[in-house]
Design a protein around this motif. Structure first.
Motif, PDB file in Angstrom:
ATOM      1  N   ARG A 123       0.848  -1.202   0.000  1.00 41.44           N
ATOM      2  CA  ARG A 123       0.000   0.000   0.000  1.00 41.44           C
ATOM      3  C   ARG A 123       0.886   1.255   0.000  1.00 41.44           C
ATOM      4  O   ARG A 123       1.610   1.518   0.947  1.00 41.44           O
ATOM      5  CB  ARG A 123      -0.919  -0.002   1.215  1.00 41.44           C
ATOM      6  N   VAL A 124       0.799   2.009  -1.090  1.00 42.02           N
ATOM      7  CA  VAL A 124       1.670   3.172  -1.264  1.00 42.02           C
ATOM      8  C   VAL A 124       0.816   4.432  -1.405  1.00 42.02           C
ATOM      9  O   VAL A 124      -0.080   4.489  -2.251  1.00 42.02           O
ATOM     10  CB  VAL A 124       2.558   3.019  -2.514  1.00 42.02           C
ATOM     11  N   LEU A 125       1.086   5.429  -0.583  1.00 43.15           N
ATOM     12  CA  LEU A 125       0.450   6.737  -0.725  1.00 43.15           C
ATOM     13  C   LEU A 125       1.476   7.686  -1.333  1.00 43.15           C
ATOM     14  O   LEU A 125       2.532   7.930  -0.748  1.00 43.15           O
ATOM     15  CB  LEU A 125      -0.016   7.278   0.629  1.00 43.15           C
ATOM     16  N   VAL A 126       1.152   8.231  -2.499  1.00 39.89           N
ATOM     17  CA  VAL A 126       2.025   9.195  -3.167  1.00 39.89           C
ATOM     18  C   VAL A 126       1.416  10.580  -2.974  1.00 39.89           C
ATOM     19  O   VAL A 126       0.307  10.854  -3.450  1.00 39.89           O
ATOM     20  CB  VAL A 126       2.163   8.870  -4.669  1.00 39.89           C
ATOM     21  N   ILE A 127       2.122  11.439  -2.241  1.00 37.14           N
ATOM     22  CA  ILE A 127       1.641  12.799  -1.969  1.00 37.14           C
ATOM     23  C   ILE A 127       2.322  13.738  -2.958  1.00 37.14           C
ATOM     24  O   ILE A 127       3.547  13.891  -2.933  1.00 37.14           O
ATOM     25  CB  ILE A 127       1.953  13.221  -0.527  1.00 37.14           C
ATOM     26  N   CYS A 128       1.522  14.343  -3.834  1.00 34.13           N
ATOM     27  CA  CYS A 128       2.068  15.119  -4.935  1.00 34.13           C
ATOM     28  C   CYS A 128       1.835  16.610  -4.747  1.00 34.13           C
ATOM     29  O   CYS A 128       0.728  17.050  -4.396  1.00 34.13           O
ATOM     30  CB  CYS A 128       1.425  14.689  -6.254  1.00 34.13           C
ATOM     31  N   ILE A 216       3.151  17.627   5.620  1.00 31.71           N
ATOM     32  CA  ILE A 216       4.531  17.427   6.069  1.00 31.71           C
ATOM     33  C   ILE A 216       4.552  17.041   7.540  1.00 31.71           C
ATOM     34  O   ILE A 216       5.314  16.152   7.963  1.00 31.71           O
ATOM     35  CB  ILE A 216       5.370  18.702   5.813  1.00 31.71           C
ATOM     36  N   GLN A 217       3.695  17.673   8.339  1.00 34.67           N
ATOM     37  CA  GLN A 217       3.635  17.332   9.758  1.00 34.67           C
ATOM     38  C   GLN A 217       3.184  15.887   9.971  1.00 34.67           C
ATOM     39  O   GLN A 217       3.655  15.216  10.896  1.00 34.67           O
ATOM     40  CB  GLN A 217       2.689  18.285  10.491  1.00 34.67           C
ATOM     41  N   LYS A 218       2.293  15.412   9.141  1.00 36.29           N
ATOM     42  CA  LYS A 218       1.877  14.007   9.246  1.00 36.29           C
ATOM     43  C   LYS A 218       3.083  13.082   9.043  1.00 36.29           C
ATOM     44  O   LYS A 218       3.219  12.053   9.718  1.00 36.29           O
ATOM     45  CB  LYS A 218       0.794  13.690   8.206  1.00 36.29           C
ATOM     46  N   LEU A 219       3.946  13.445   8.102  1.00 39.46           N
ATOM     47  CA  LEU A 219       5.152  12.626   7.864  1.00 39.46           C
ATOM     48  C   LEU A 219       6.111  12.721   9.040  1.00 39.46           C
ATOM     49  O   LEU A 219       6.734  11.726   9.435  1.00 39.46           O
ATOM     50  CB  LEU A 219       5.845  13.073   6.571  1.00 39.46           C
ATOM     51  N   VAL A 238      11.341  12.337  -2.866  1.00 39.41           N
ATOM     52  CA  VAL A 238      11.784  12.494  -4.254  1.00 39.41           C
ATOM     53  C   VAL A 238      12.668  13.730  -4.370  1.00 39.41           C
ATOM     54  O   VAL A 238      12.187  14.865  -4.222  1.00 39.41           O
ATOM     55  CB  VAL A 238      10.572  12.604  -5.197  1.00 39.41           C
ATOM     56  N   ASP A 239      13.927  13.534  -4.568  1.00 41.63           N
ATOM     57  CA  ASP A 239      14.956  14.549  -4.815  1.00 41.63           C
ATOM     58  C   ASP A 239      15.263  15.413  -3.592  1.00 41.63           C
ATOM     59  O   ASP A 239      16.420  15.531  -3.195  1.00 41.63           O
ATOM     60  CB  ASP A 239      14.568  15.430  -5.997  1.00 41.63           C
ATOM     61  N   ILE A 240      14.237  16.037  -2.985  1.00 44.07           N
ATOM     62  CA  ILE A 240      14.432  16.885  -1.808  1.00 44.07           C
ATOM     63  C   ILE A 240      13.375  16.512  -0.772  1.00 44.07           C
ATOM     64  O   ILE A 240      12.179  16.527  -1.091  1.00 44.07           O
ATOM     65  CB  ILE A 240      14.251  18.386  -2.142  1.00 44.07           C
ATOM     66  N   PRO A 241      13.751  16.166   0.438  1.00 44.47           N
ATOM     67  CA  PRO A 241      12.716  15.970   1.456  1.00 44.47           C
ATOM     68  C   PRO A 241      11.928  17.271   1.645  1.00 44.47           C
ATOM     69  O   PRO A 241      12.520  18.333   1.869  1.00 44.47           O
ATOM     70  CB  PRO A 241      13.516  15.602   2.717  1.00 44.47           C
ATOM     71  N   SER A 242      10.610  17.206   1.496  1.00 38.52           N
ATOM     72  CA  SER A 242       9.787  18.423   1.543  1.00 38.52           C
ATOM     73  C   SER A 242       9.967  19.154   2.873  1.00 38.52           C
ATOM     74  O   SER A 242       9.932  18.540   3.939  1.00 38.52           O
ATOM     75  CB  SER A 242       8.318  18.072   1.331  1.00 38.52           C
ATOM     76  N   GLY A 243      10.173  20.461   2.766  1.00 45.60           N
ATOM     77  CA  GLY A 243      10.404  21.283   3.951  1.00 45.60           C
ATOM     78  C   GLY A 243      11.879  21.508   4.232  1.00 45.60           C
ATOM     79  O   GLY A 243      12.227  22.389   5.028  1.00 45.60           O
ATOM     80  N   GLU A 254      13.767  19.338  12.890  1.00 42.93           N
ATOM     81  CA  GLU A 254      12.435  18.831  13.202  1.00 42.93           C
ATOM     82  C   GLU A 254      11.643  18.514  11.938  1.00 42.93           C
ATOM     83  O   GLU A 254      10.413  18.423  11.976  1.00 42.93           O
ATOM     84  CB  GLU A 254      11.678  19.868  14.046  1.00 42.93           C
ATOM     85  N   GLY A 255      12.324  18.358  10.822  1.00 44.23           N
ATOM     86  CA  GLY A 255      11.646  18.111   9.562  1.00 44.23           C
ATOM     87  C   GLY A 255      11.452  16.633   9.280  1.00 44.23           C
ATOM     88  O   GLY A 255      11.679  15.772  10.128  1.00 44.23           O
ATOM     89  N   VAL A 256      11.041  16.359   8.045  1.00 44.30           N
ATOM     90  CA  VAL A 256      10.820  14.987   7.597  1.00 44.30           C
ATOM     91  C   VAL A 256      12.144  14.228   7.629  1.00 44.30           C
ATOM     92  O   VAL A 256      13.190  14.759   7.238  1.00 44.30           O
ATOM     93  CB  VAL A 256      10.243  14.975   6.162  1.00 44.30           C
ATOM     94  N   LYS A 257      12.087  12.997   8.107  1.00 43.72           N
ATOM     95  CA  LYS A 257      13.286  12.148   8.145  1.00 43.72           C
ATOM     96  C   LYS A 257      13.011  10.907   7.291  1.00 43.72           C
ATOM     97  O   LYS A 257      12.589   9.868   7.798  1.00 43.72           O
ATOM     98  CB  LYS A 257      13.631  11.769   9.581  1.00 43.72           C
ATOM     99  N   PRO A 258      13.263  11.031   5.994  1.00 40.63           N
ATOM    100  CA  PRO A 258      12.915   9.923   5.094  1.00 40.63           C
ATOM    101  C   PRO A 258      13.802   8.694   5.304  1.00 40.63           C
ATOM    102  O   PRO A 258      14.965   8.806   5.701  1.00 40.63           O
ATOM    103  CB  PRO A 258      13.113  10.522   3.699  1.00 40.63           C
ATOM    104  N   ASP A 259      13.229   7.549   5.026  1.00 46.51           N
ATOM    105  CA  ASP A 259      13.990   6.296   5.059  1.00 46.51           C
ATOM    106  C   ASP A 259      14.744   6.088   3.751  1.00 46.51           C
ATOM    107  O   ASP A 259      15.755   5.390   3.714  1.00 46.51           O
ATOM    108  CB  ASP A 259      13.039   5.121   5.301  1.00 46.51           C
ATOM    109  N   MET A 260      14.207   6.684   2.675  1.00 45.69           N
ATOM    110  CA  MET A 260      14.857   6.588   1.369  1.00 45.69           C
ATOM    111  C   MET A 260      14.811   7.960   0.716  1.00 45.69           C
ATOM    112  O   MET A 260      13.804   8.657   0.768  1.00 45.69           O
ATOM    113  CB  MET A 260      14.159   5.560   0.465  1.00 45.69           C
TER     114      MET A 260
END
Length: 531
Positions: A123-128, A216-219, A238-243, A254-260
């Motif tokens: 299950r993938v949610l893509v936020i565009c 972004i806060q949800k992430l 994708v390319d830049i973690p948003s924020g 305190e921003g998004v901390k992506p796994d990838m």
């Protein structure tokens, strides 16, 4: 991702095979050029051989890849440089926005597929977002659908342009659901396995506005929820973690901390602050003129892959490695009555799937001491009489077969989630059959069979080189190379088959064929074994 392994396509790479040259053995019957390679590799013209140059090139590429995968040696672009690269790509170099978007989105989907398999992360949610980064996300969602995932798209600020409208239409035609911000729960961890952050790219300035600030806060909050869960959604940016600041990264901490992180074209400066386990580079479209202008140092892409890993993969707990197989059911009423016919069907499937060396099989033998041993060999024939392979009759496997002429074969076709196990007595094939096959092999393979006293202790590799060269000179006139008396084939006559098909939750299918005599005729009884 597709990994590069340094194999050794030399005529003396004999240590783990039952015949001379392992690396090109599956190609010999298809290409005379490939077949001739091993016969000429040690000739005086070795340095001018295109195949040797190819191997040297691949060796160099592999060394370069290892060096370039060190993040410190890879180029990172400033925000201005990234914008200039795009201007050149879409200006004098003739790329269109939709071309670059398609390549970028495919790269993102490919990177995800390399790490997060659809059996575990479906299950993938893509936020565009409203810009090109959001377009990359829409393209990625389409490819993820075709890769077997179940994508959902949140696209709150749609860009009313033909390109973006077309991407939306493509997803709608695939019945990919579009969710509003209001449809999303505060805690996303129970609804999705992967969250793709495709909101803002390198051209974004300022602070995110509604509704993206809330998204972004949800992430960000996912990591808080993760502490109380065994499994939580992974974030792919994708390319830049948003924020994040394009060059300075997560300034507040305190921003998004992506796994990838999937960097596109080249990593941006903020990627140096990325600390997640998976960093990939995608967008396999950078022409040499841009590489030269910006003095870019980028890792080579392996094979035909659209992505390449930057840095070492994270250390993994071996006990946690598992695959949740997704396969069609293997039912008794669907298989052939004759196991040889069923084997041929599966073998043809493996060939059609393009699997590497589908004729590779593990051969297990047991000597008089009762100790088993296994090695990989190549199937060279199969018919109603059994399975045939060739080897040195003075090797360990041959000695064990003379003491105990029983063996087991195991075929494993990873790409199809299938195994086939075959057991039975073994005997040598007729001498004329071995003779015929020996002379069908490339000259280099014939010489290798003579040069190598398989399974014996030798003082060094130079002995093999020397013996090989002497034999090559001896038969350089093209005269017939005699088959050694100690070399030939074996045939296993099957007394038991088991066909294994991987299934979810370890509820694998196992169908066993057991021979029975009914009215003086051999028939095969099919039984199902518990996994």
């Amino acid at each position: 991702m597709t990994c590069l392994f340094l194999t050794q396509p030399l005529p003396l790479a004999l240590s783990h095979c039952n015949h001379s040259f392992s690396i090109y053995k599956s190609c010999r019957s298809r290409s005379k050029t490939q077949s001739d390679f091993l016969g000429s590799i040690w000739s005086p013209t070795v340095c001018s051989s295109p195949t040797i140059r190819s191997f040297s090139s691949k060796l160099s590429e592999s060394i370069t890849t290892a060096r370039m995968q060190n993040p410190e040696s890879i180029s990172h672009l400033t925000q201005r440089e990234a914008a200039e690269v795009d201007e050149i790509l879409m200006g004098p170099l003739g790329f269109s926005v939709d071309q670059l978007m398609e390549l970028a989105g495919l790269s993102v989907a490919s990177s995800i597929a390399e790490v997060y398999k659809p059996g575990e992360y479906s299950r993938v949610l893509v936020i565009c977002g409203p810009g090109n980064n959001g377009g990359d996300g829409l393209v990625a969602a389409r490819h993820l659908h075709h890769f077997g995932y179940k994508p959902f798209v949140c696209y709150p600020k749609r860009t009313q342009k033909p390109l973006y409208n077309g991407l939306v239409t493509q997803l709608e035609s695939l019945s990919v659901p579009f969710l509003s911000v209001e449809d999303l729960h505060v805690d996303l961890s129970g609804d999705f396995d992967i969250l793709v952050d495709a909101m803002f790219g390198f051209s974004f300035h300022g602070s995110p506005r509604p509704p993206f600030d809330d998204l972004i806060q949800k992430l960000v909050q996912l990591h808080n929820y993760a502490q109380n869960r065994q499994k939580y959604p992974v974030i792919v940016s994708v390319d830049i973690p948003s924020g994040w600041h394009v060059e300075e990264g997560d300034v507040s901490g305190e921003g998004v901390k992506p796994d990838m992180l999937v960097s596109l074209t080249a990593p941006k400066l903020c990627a140096k602050k990325f600390t997640g386990p998976h960093h990939f580079l995608g967008g396999r479209f950078v022409p040499p003129s841009i590489v030269d202008k910006f003095k870019l140092h980028l890792p080579p892409y392996p094979g035909t892959s659209m992505c390449v890993r930057i840095g070492k993969p994270p250390q993994i707990d071996i006990s946690a490695l598992r695959q949740n197989y997704i396969s069609p059911e293997l039912l008794e009423e669907q298989v052939a009555a004759d196991p040889i016919d069923q084997f041929r069907k599966w073998f043809d499937d493996a060939l059609a799937a393009g699997l590497r060396e589908p004729n590779a099989m593990a051969l297990s033998t047991v000597g008089k001491d009762g100790k088993p041993s296994s090695r990989m060999v190549l199937l060279k024939g199969v018919d109603k009489d059994g399975f045939v392979w060739y080897t040195n009759y003075e090797s360990q496997k041959a000695r064990e077969l003379s003491e105990n002429p029983q063996a087991s074969l195991l075929f494993y076709w990873d790409g199809l989630n299938r195994q086939v196990r075959v057991e039975g007595p073994v005997q040598k094939v007729p001498e004329e059959e071995s003779e015929q096959y020996f002379h069908s092999r490339p000259q280099g393979s014939q010489i290798g069979a003579i040069a190598s006293k398989q399974s014996t202790i030798i003082p060094g590799r130079h002995i093999l080189h020397q013996t090989y060269k002497e034999l090559e000179e001896k038969y350089c006139d093209g005269s017939l190379i005699p088959k050694p008396k100690h070399w030939g084939g074996y045939r296993l006559k099957p007394k038991l088959f088991e066909f294994w098909q991987g299934q979810q939750s370890r509820l694998h299918d196992r169908l066993q064929y057991i021979p029975q005599e009914i009215d003086r005729k051999l028939v095969w009884k099919i039984v199902r074994l518990a996994p």
